[in-house]
Structures are given as structure tokens and as C-alpha cells.
Scaffold this motif. Sequence first.
Motif, PDB file in Angstrom:
ATOM      1  N   TRP A  62     -54.513-136.674 104.738  1.00  0.00           N
ATOM      2  CA  TRP A  62     -54.282-135.540 103.842  1.00  0.00           C
ATOM      3  C   TRP A  62     -55.360-135.478 102.761  1.00  0.00           C
ATOM      4  O   TRP A  62     -55.919-134.412 102.479  1.00  0.00           O
ATOM      5  CB  TRP A  62     -52.909-135.631 103.199  1.00  0.00           C
ATOM      6  CG  TRP A  62     -52.619-134.497 102.252  1.00  0.00           C
ATOM      7  CD1 TRP A  62     -52.906-134.453 100.918  1.00  0.00           C
ATOM      8  CD2 TRP A  62     -52.016-133.246 102.579  1.00  0.00           C
ATOM      9  NE1 TRP A  62     -52.512-133.249 100.385  1.00  0.00           N
ATOM     10  CE2 TRP A  62     -51.963-132.484 101.383  1.00  0.00           C
ATOM     11  CE3 TRP A  62     -51.504-132.683 103.747  1.00  0.00           C
ATOM     12  CZ2 TRP A  62     -51.424-131.196 101.328  1.00  0.00           C
ATOM     13  CZ3 TRP A  62     -50.969-131.406 103.699  1.00  0.00           C
ATOM     14  CH2 TRP A  62     -50.934-130.676 102.513  1.00  0.00           C
TER      15      TRP A  62
ATOM     16  N   ARG B  83     -57.455-132.045 102.819  1.00  0.00           N
ATOM     17  CA  ARG B  83     -56.963-131.004 101.913  1.00  0.00           C
ATOM     18  C   ARG B  83     -58.091-130.255 101.196  1.00  0.00           C
ATOM     19  O   ARG B  83     -58.042-129.021 101.084  1.00  0.00           O
ATOM     20  CB  ARG B  83     -55.989-131.625 100.899  1.00  0.00           C
ATOM     21  CG  ARG B  83     -55.573-130.703  99.758  1.00  0.00           C
ATOM     22  CD  ARG B  83     -54.933-129.433 100.277  1.00  0.00           C
ATOM     23  NE  ARG B  83     -54.555-128.511  99.216  1.00  0.00           N
ATOM     24  CZ  ARG B  83     -55.372-127.645  98.616  1.00  0.00           C
ATOM     25  NH1 ARG B  83     -56.645-127.593  98.978  1.00  0.00           N
ATOM     26  NH2 ARG B  83     -54.925-126.847  97.674  1.00  0.00           N
TER      27      ARG B  83
ATOM     28  N   GLU C 117     -43.001-134.425  92.898  1.00  0.00           N
ATOM     29  CA  GLU C 117     -43.444-133.055  93.111  1.00  0.00           C
ATOM     30  C   GLU C 117     -44.918-132.856  92.813  1.00  0.00           C
ATOM     31  O   GLU C 117     -45.526-131.907  93.318  1.00  0.00           O
ATOM     32  CB  GLU C 117     -42.616-132.100  92.251  1.00  0.00           C
ATOM     33  CG  GLU C 117     -41.174-131.974  92.689  1.00  0.00           C
ATOM     34  CD  GLU C 117     -40.446-130.876  91.938  1.00  0.00           C
ATOM     35  OE1 GLU C 117     -41.099-130.202  91.111  1.00  0.00           O
ATOM     36  OE2 GLU C 117     -39.241-130.700  92.171  1.00  0.00           O
TER      37      GLU C 117
ATOM     38  N   PRO D 247     -48.797-132.975  96.424  1.00  0.00           N
ATOM     39  CA  PRO D 247     -48.570-131.926  97.427  1.00  0.00           C
ATOM     40  C   PRO D 247     -48.137-132.465  98.780  1.00  0.00           C
ATOM     41  O   PRO D 247     -47.296-131.849  99.455  1.00  0.00           O
ATOM     42  CB  PRO D 247     -49.924-131.211  97.505  1.00  0.00           C
ATOM     43  CG  PRO D 247     -50.574-131.477  96.183  1.00  0.00           C
ATOM     44  CD  PRO D 247     -50.130-132.857  95.808  1.00  0.00           C
TER      45      PRO D 247
ATOM     46  N   ARG E 171     -44.520-133.281  98.640  1.00  0.00           N
ATOM     47  CA  ARG E 171     -43.722-132.052  98.555  1.00  0.00           C
ATOM     48  C   ARG E 171     -43.601-131.381  99.924  1.00  0.00           C
ATOM     49  O   ARG E 171     -42.529-130.908 100.307  1.00  0.00           O
ATOM     50  CB  ARG E 171     -44.350-131.097  97.539  1.00  0.00           C
ATOM     51  CG  ARG E 171     -43.483-129.905  97.194  1.00  0.00           C
ATOM     52  CD  ARG E 171     -44.093-129.121  96.044  1.00  0.00           C
ATOM     53  NE  ARG E 171     -43.350-127.907  95.743  1.00  0.00           N
ATOM     54  CZ  ARG E 171     -42.267-127.850  94.986  1.00  0.00           C
ATOM     55  NH1 ARG E 171     -41.791-128.975  94.449  1.00  0.00           N
ATOM     56  NH2 ARG E 171     -41.660-126.705  94.746  1.00  0.00           N
ATOM     57  N   VAL E 172     -44.696-131.343 100.687  1.00  0.00           N
ATOM     58  CA  VAL E 172     -44.668-130.736 102.021  1.00  0.00           C
ATOM     59  C   VAL E 172     -43.751-131.523 102.945  1.00  0.00           C
ATOM     60  O   VAL E 172     -42.903-130.953 103.651  1.00  0.00           O
ATOM     61  CB  VAL E 172     -46.094-130.655 102.596  1.00  0.00           C
ATOM     62  CG1 VAL E 172     -46.066-130.321 104.088  1.00  0.00           C
ATOM     63  CG2 VAL E 172     -46.917-129.607 101.842  1.00  0.00           C
TER      64      VAL E 172
ATOM     65  N   ARG F 184     -53.341-125.838 102.701  1.00  0.00           N
ATOM     66  CA  ARG F 184     -52.918-124.921 101.636  1.00  0.00           C
ATOM     67  C   ARG F 184     -51.742-124.052 102.092  1.00  0.00           C
ATOM     68  O   ARG F 184     -50.850-123.746 101.303  1.00  0.00           O
ATOM     69  CB  ARG F 184     -54.086-124.043 101.197  1.00  0.00           C
ATOM     70  CG  ARG F 184     -55.172-124.798 100.444  1.00  0.00           C
ATOM     71  CD  ARG F 184     -56.089-123.854  99.697  1.00  0.00           C
ATOM     72  NE  ARG F 184     -56.803-122.945 100.593  1.00  0.00           N
ATOM     73  CZ  ARG F 184     -57.954-123.236 101.178  1.00  0.00           C
ATOM     74  NH1 ARG F 184     -58.516-124.429 100.981  1.00  0.00           N
ATOM     75  NH2 ARG F 184     -58.550-122.361 101.966  1.00  0.00           N
TER      76      ARG F 184
ATOM     77  N   GLU G  81     -48.616-126.121 101.792  1.00  0.00           N
ATOM     78  CA  GLU G  81     -48.192-126.222 100.396  1.00  0.00           C
ATOM     79  C   GLU G  81     -47.452-124.959  99.969  1.00  0.00           C
ATOM     80  O   GLU G  81     -46.416-125.021  99.282  1.00  0.00           O
ATOM     81  CB  GLU G  81     -49.404-126.441  99.499  1.00  0.00           C
ATOM     82  CG  GLU G  81     -50.041-127.818  99.644  1.00  0.00           C
ATOM     83  CD  GLU G  81     -51.261-127.976  98.749  1.00  0.00           C
ATOM     84  OE1 GLU G  81     -51.357-127.251  97.726  1.00  0.00           O
ATOM     85  OE2 GLU G  81     -52.116-128.811  99.052  1.00  0.00           O
TER      86      GLU G  81
ATOM     87  N   HIS H 260     -43.504-124.711  98.809  1.00  0.00           N
ATOM     88  CA  HIS H 260     -43.131-124.140  97.514  1.00  0.00           C
ATOM     89  C   HIS H 260     -42.119-123.010  97.701  1.00  0.00           C
ATOM     90  O   HIS H 260     -41.088-122.947  97.007  1.00  0.00           O
ATOM     91  CB  HIS H 260     -44.380-123.620  96.798  1.00  0.00           C
ATOM     92  CG  HIS H 260     -44.100-123.047  95.445  1.00  0.00           C
ATOM     93  ND1 HIS H 260     -43.969-123.833  94.321  1.00  0.00           N
ATOM     94  CD2 HIS H 260     -43.915-121.760  95.041  1.00  0.00           C
ATOM     95  CE1 HIS H 260     -43.708-123.064  93.280  1.00  0.00           C
ATOM     96  NE2 HIS H 260     -43.673-121.801  93.689  1.00  0.00           N
TER      97      HIS H 260
END
Length: 416
Positions: free
Chosen positions: A247, A251, A269, A272, A275-276, A357, A360, A364
Motif C-alpha cells: 500500500w 498509494r 482512521e 487510509p 480504514r479501507v 484513491r 479510500e 469514506h
Amino acid sequence: MTPADLSRTVLHAVRRAVDESALHAPVPARVRVERTRPGGSGDYACAVALQLAGPAGLPALDVARILRERVAAEPGIGRVEITGPGFLSFTVDTPADSDRAVLDAVREQGVAYGHGDALRDEEIRLAHAPEVRAAVTADAVRRLLAAQGARVQVGCEEAGEADADVWRRLGVAPDADWAAPDAYGAAPDAHGAAADAYRAAADAYGAAPDAYRAAAPDPLGGSVRPVPAGATAAELLERLGADAARWGLLRPAVHDRAPLGDDLLVQGEANPLFRVRYAHARARALTRNAADLGFTSEPAAHEEPAAREDAAPYAAHEQAGPSPYTGPARPLLHLLADHPRVLLAAARHRAPDRVARQLEAVAHAFFDFHDGCPPLPSGDEKPSAAHRSRLALAEAAGTVLAGGLSLLGISAPAHL
């Protein structure tokens, strides 16, 4: 109907027009469809009629009329208009129909949602620099290209690189029949005529091999040379592990430096990657929890209102009711609908950072939806049709996240 579906629909209409001799022009490799700008007409627009007018020897408006006849009858199309000098403007079927089509496509295709055959005619050789970020990037690009139907070979520019065994622990392995390119960018016994021509030209003009290699067109697919990682594969594996290392390397865009700090391991959080993967794990947990409560997912349906006899031919879109997916669900559904286009663009541009992206953004939007429209009942509340439809959207988001992570070579655990 997703943007990718619409692009294929328009391209099919062009092929039909050519096959039926209504148009005499070469069929383009692809048709670009874009969301209509504020104040414009319809949901999407494209300029394919203007593109074909010259080769067809017809005014763009005439080409647009020929294509409109063939697109308007396709499933998922609500209305087709001609605007300006010959732009085609599309209103897709009602939001509920489009939403259901996206969710059904994700459910049917699973983690392969967004894969296609747009690059099926391409054979590509990718040579990467003998460096860990280049190796991981080339591997991810190979996955993206293969997912769009291309035949791809990947290997290192320098045979016998010492880090090759460690690269394998990062999910990178050269093709068994890979042969490193020579000084002119050609593999031994591959594309021989082109390579011989390059050598002859270089010799004739007295150019140094490296100078000519930089100037010559590359018939093999190119060299993958991102900004180096500044660390070896062994160092990254020991400090970060395979998933976080990949990653961190993928990224950023290839022209940017890759931040490879310990924040890639933070379980919060602000990270990223966490979070994913947490969004994916949460989506899977929702399915398990729903099963414990005795219900499963079902995409929302709606009832068509009765059509008026005097309705205009393209008025179905206005008569239909709104989508059951509203509020925080809309951004998430738009991202899922756009996912095939993102994957194809990432493959064409050889840019795995675009996929990162996208994931992500999906994560979100998933959490916004999850918090604003809970897929599970609370307290003494009974499972309802709303919960089943929300669960279907949550599951689709989890599937897209799993598929995207797989294309990046990163695992998607069901528990986190």
C-alpha cells in the motif's frame, strides 16, 4: 446503467450503424462518456458524433441522429437528445433502475466487478527497474491490465537481481519465460524486426545505445520506473509486512515519493489502509450479523407508476418514482457505478494509485452511509425491507473494496 455500460452501449450503436452501412467510418476503440456539466441536459454526454463526422463525410448532426436511433432503444436508456453541434446527451433509466443494475452487477460478478475486455487486443511487455517499488508497481500494473483482457509479461530489466526472492514475499514474481531486454529495449528473439530496425538506425546515425533507447518508440510496453522507495524489499517486509508495504509503495503516484513510515501500521482512521480494510471487514460483519437476526440482503425495488397515454416517447424518466436509496447512499452508489471506469482508466494509464484513491473514497462513503442509514435494526426493531436494501448496498461496497485490494495485491481480511 453505469458509465462504463453506457460507453459500451454507444460503441455498440456505432458498430451497428457501420455494419448496416448507415455510417462509413472506422469504429473507434472506445467512446468517452462524461457526466453532464451543471446546467447541461441529461445525465451523461459524449462527442462521438463530432469525432466520426469527418471520416463519415457527414455533418455531425446527421451522425448524431443515426446514433440516437440505435441508442434510444437500448435497455437502461431513458432519453437521448442531440445538443449543440452534435453532442449526444443521455438520460439513463430512473435512479432506482440504475441503482438496482449496479447492485445486481456487483452481486453477479463478485470481486471481478469492473473487469472487462477493453484491452483484449493488446500484448504488453513491462520491464521494471531492479528496485522494490518498481517491482511492486509493475506487478500491480500487470494485474490491472490483465483484468481488462490484456496479455502481459513482466520482468526485471536486470536478470539475477539479488532481491528477487524477497520480492516474491511481496507478491512479485517474474514470468517464467521472461528474458531481460537488451540495450535497445528488446527482449532476445522478441519483436526482432523492430529491434533490428532500431539497432540499424542507431548504428547508421552513430547514436549511443542509451540515447537511442530513450528516443525510440517502445514496442514492448515500456519500463516501469517510479521514484525509488529508498529501502530494500527485505527492510520493508521486516518493518511493515507485505500488505502495508505494498500500500505504501502503490498509494502515491509514481512521480511522487512513497511515504513508508510506521503510520502505515496504525490501527485507526488516520491510516487510509486500515480504514479501507476496516470498511471491508465491517461490511462482512454486517452480513454475519444479519444472518444471526434471520434476514438477508435484497436490493431495493420500486413500482413503476402508470404511464399516461399522451406521454412523450422519452418521458418515462420523468414519470418514474425516486430511488429508495437517498441521502448518504447516493455518494456510495455513484462511486460503485463509476468503479469499472476507474479500473479501466487505471489500467490504461498504468496508475495503481488511482485504484487506491478510489478505495479510500468508497470506504469514506461507506462509513457515512453506515452511520446515516444503519443496515441492521436496533433494539426491538424488526428487520424491514429498508434494512435488506441497505445491507445489499453495504455488501456491494465490501465486494468492491475486496476486489480493488486484490488488484493491488493486498489481502482483505473478513475480521480486523
